[in-house]
Design an enzyme around this catalytic site. Structure first.
Site, mmCIF file in Angstrom:
data_model
loop_
_atom_site.group_PDB
_atom_site.id
_atom_site.type_symbol
_atom_site.label_atom_id
_atom_site.label_comp_id
_atom_site.label_asym_id
_atom_site.label_seq_id
_atom_site.Cartn_x
_atom_site.Cartn_y
_atom_site.Cartn_z
ATOM 1 N N ASN A 1 0.856 -1.185 0.000
ATOM 2 C CA ASN A 1 0.000 0.000 0.000
ATOM 3 C C ASN A 1 0.896 1.239 0.000
ATOM 4 O O ASN A 1 1.510 1.567 1.009
ATOM 5 C CB ASN A 1 -0.896 -0.030 1.258
ATOM 6 C CG ASN A 1 -1.740 1.223 1.396
ATOM 7 O OD1 ASN A 1 -1.837 2.021 0.468
ATOM 8 N ND2 ASN A 1 -2.354 1.394 2.561
ATOM 9 N N PHE A 2 0.956 1.912 -1.155
ATOM 10 C CA PHE A 2 1.836 3.089 -1.266
ATOM 11 C C PHE A 2 1.276 4.324 -0.560
ATOM 12 O O PHE A 2 1.987 5.291 -0.352
ATOM 13 C CB PHE A 2 2.056 3.458 -2.746
ATOM 14 C CG PHE A 2 2.973 2.536 -3.514
ATOM 15 C CD1 PHE A 2 3.528 1.414 -2.931
ATOM 16 C CD2 PHE A 2 3.294 2.820 -4.844
ATOM 17 C CE1 PHE A 2 4.384 0.582 -3.656
ATOM 18 C CE2 PHE A 2 4.145 2.010 -5.576
ATOM 19 C CZ PHE A 2 4.685 0.883 -4.986
ATOM 20 N N LYS A 3 -0.018 4.318 -0.269
ATOM 21 C CA LYS A 3 -0.679 5.503 0.328
ATOM 22 C C LYS A 3 -0.409 6.725 -0.570
ATOM 23 O O LYS A 3 -0.464 6.612 -1.781
ATOM 24 C CB LYS A 3 -0.208 5.715 1.757
ATOM 25 C CG LYS A 3 -0.312 4.435 2.588
ATOM 26 C CD LYS A 3 0.038 4.632 4.018
ATOM 27 C CE LYS A 3 -0.019 3.293 4.728
ATOM 28 N NZ LYS A 3 0.164 3.397 6.164
ATOM 29 N N HIS B 1 -9.518 0.874 5.147
ATOM 30 C CA HIS B 1 -8.226 1.153 5.782
ATOM 31 C C HIS B 1 -8.424 2.162 6.920
ATOM 32 O O HIS B 1 -9.208 3.099 6.801
ATOM 33 C CB HIS B 1 -7.226 1.693 4.756
ATOM 34 C CG HIS B 1 -5.820 1.700 5.281
ATOM 35 N ND1 HIS B 1 -5.358 2.675 6.128
ATOM 36 C CD2 HIS B 1 -4.804 0.821 5.123
ATOM 37 C CE1 HIS B 1 -4.097 2.406 6.450
ATOM 38 N NE2 HIS B 1 -3.743 1.288 5.852
ATOM 39 N N GLU C 1 -5.216 -5.061 10.800
ATOM 40 C CA GLU C 1 -4.147 -4.073 10.977
ATOM 41 C C GLU C 1 -4.377 -3.260 12.249
ATOM 42 O O GLU C 1 -5.129 -2.272 12.234
ATOM 43 C CB GLU C 1 -4.142 -3.103 9.797
ATOM 44 C CG GLU C 1 -3.919 -3.747 8.453
ATOM 45 C CD GLU C 1 -3.401 -2.731 7.458
ATOM 46 O OE1 GLU C 1 -2.258 -2.885 7.031
ATOM 47 O OE2 GLU C 1 -4.117 -1.768 7.147
ATOM 48 N N GLY D 1 2.729 2.082 10.692
ATOM 49 C CA GLY D 1 3.673 3.182 10.485
ATOM 50 C C GLY D 1 4.446 3.575 11.737
ATOM 51 O O GLY D 1 5.090 4.618 11.765
ATOM 52 N N SER E 1 3.677 -2.371 10.424
ATOM 53 C CA SER E 1 5.132 -2.407 10.583
ATOM 54 C C SER E 1 5.761 -3.747 10.206
ATOM 55 O O SER E 1 6.761 -4.166 10.810
ATOM 56 C CB SER E 1 5.540 -1.993 12.013
ATOM 57 O OG SER E 1 5.142 -0.659 12.249
HETATM 58 C C1 PEP Z 1 -0.743 0.030 6.299
HETATM 59 O O1 PEP Z 1 -1.009 1.214 6.465
HETATM 60 O O2 PEP Z 1 -1.524 -0.705 5.671
HETATM 61 C C2 PEP Z 1 0.500 -0.491 6.883
HETATM 62 C C3 PEP Z 1 0.546 -1.750 7.187
HETATM 63 O O3 PEP Z 1 1.516 0.414 7.078
HETATM 64 P P1 PEP Z 1 2.971 0.091 7.694
HETATM 65 O O4 PEP Z 1 3.482 -1.159 7.057
HETATM 66 O O5 PEP Z 1 3.791 1.301 7.358
HETATM 67 O O6 PEP Z 1 2.785 -0.087 9.167
#
Ligand code: PEP
Length: 230
Positions: A6-8, A88, A157, A163, A194
């Site tokens: 997921n590049f956001k 999300h 998640e 993050g 993470s």
């Molecule tokens: C996400 O936002 O879907 C995510 C898992 O982010 P990160 O890997 O940076 O925690």
């Protein structure tokens, strides 16, 4: 295993093109059953060649129309996009998407036959209240969601792990996935929060983890391919 990036709001159209090329060069070595998904920002959606599926991070539940700033089915069809992330936590929290809105989106894209990666997760204060509260919170995020939909993948998640560099522990992931597996009727269940090259093996060896949804560590093709090939 499923590996979803997921590049956001990161990467441009140009850097996404370079990324896809660099990633695909590594994907020849992936296990044949592993599946890779990339969710670039909307401005970088395109028809890319490679051993991966491109999906959209978001879309409005309509073919087209007066929805300023949004994209709909018509814009996704142009690039053959048939996969979407829904629910999300950043959309739920920062963009104030209610469960009702999330469920509307789900129904529309289910109706269109999209593959849906549906995200759920609890904030830290709920985790601190204990597992019963966590489960209650997570189950409420299935309101209006058809868990029998055959093209559904769930991503658990925990918001406090997204993050932050601090993944949930093996015990936390294991307990939560075990409980969720009972209500999602055999659908694949990803962990997100993470996940990175240094913890991927530990996470993917947990019973009940069918893959990962990755933010930060997916932004670099080398890092993401390390995770896929680990
Ligand atoms: C996400 O936002 O879907 C995510 C898992 O982010 P990160 O890997 O940076 O925690």
């Amino acid at each position: 295993m499923i590996f979803a990036a997921n590049f956001k709001t990161n990467h441009t159209r140009q850097s996404t093109q370079l990324y896809m090329k660099a990633l695909n060069e590594k994907l020849g070595a992936k296990k044949p059953d592993d599946k890779v998904y990339i969710f670039p920002p909307s401005t970088a959606l395109d028809t890319y060649e490679g051993e991966f599926t491109v999906g959209t991070q978001n879309a409005y539940p309509a073919h087209n129309g007066a929805y300023t700033g949004e994209i709909g089915l018509e814009q996704l069809d142009e690039f053959g996009i048939q996969t979407i992330l829904i629910g999300h936590s950043e959309r739920r929290e920062l963009l104030e998407e209610s469960q009702a809105k999330v469920a509307d989106k789900f129904s529309f894209f289910k109706e269109q036959g999209f593959e849906i990666i549906y995200c759920i997760g609890e904030p830290l204060h709920i985790r601190e209240q204990g597992f019963d509260s966590v489960l209650k919170y997570l189950l409420a995020q299935f309101e209006g969601i058809d868990v029998d939909y055959e093209k559904l993948i769930i991503a658990y998640e925990p918001i406090w792990a997204i993050g932050t560099g601090r993944s949930a522990t093996v015990e936390e992931i294991s307990t939560t996935h075990k409980a969720l597996k009972k209500v999602i009727n055999g659908k694949p269940l990803l962990y997100g929060g993470s996940a990175k090259p240094t913890n991927i093996q530990e996470i993917t060896s947990i019973v009940g983890v069918d893959g990962v949804l990755v933010g930060s560590a997916s932004l670099n093709a080398d890092s993401f391919s390390k995770m896929i090939l680990s």
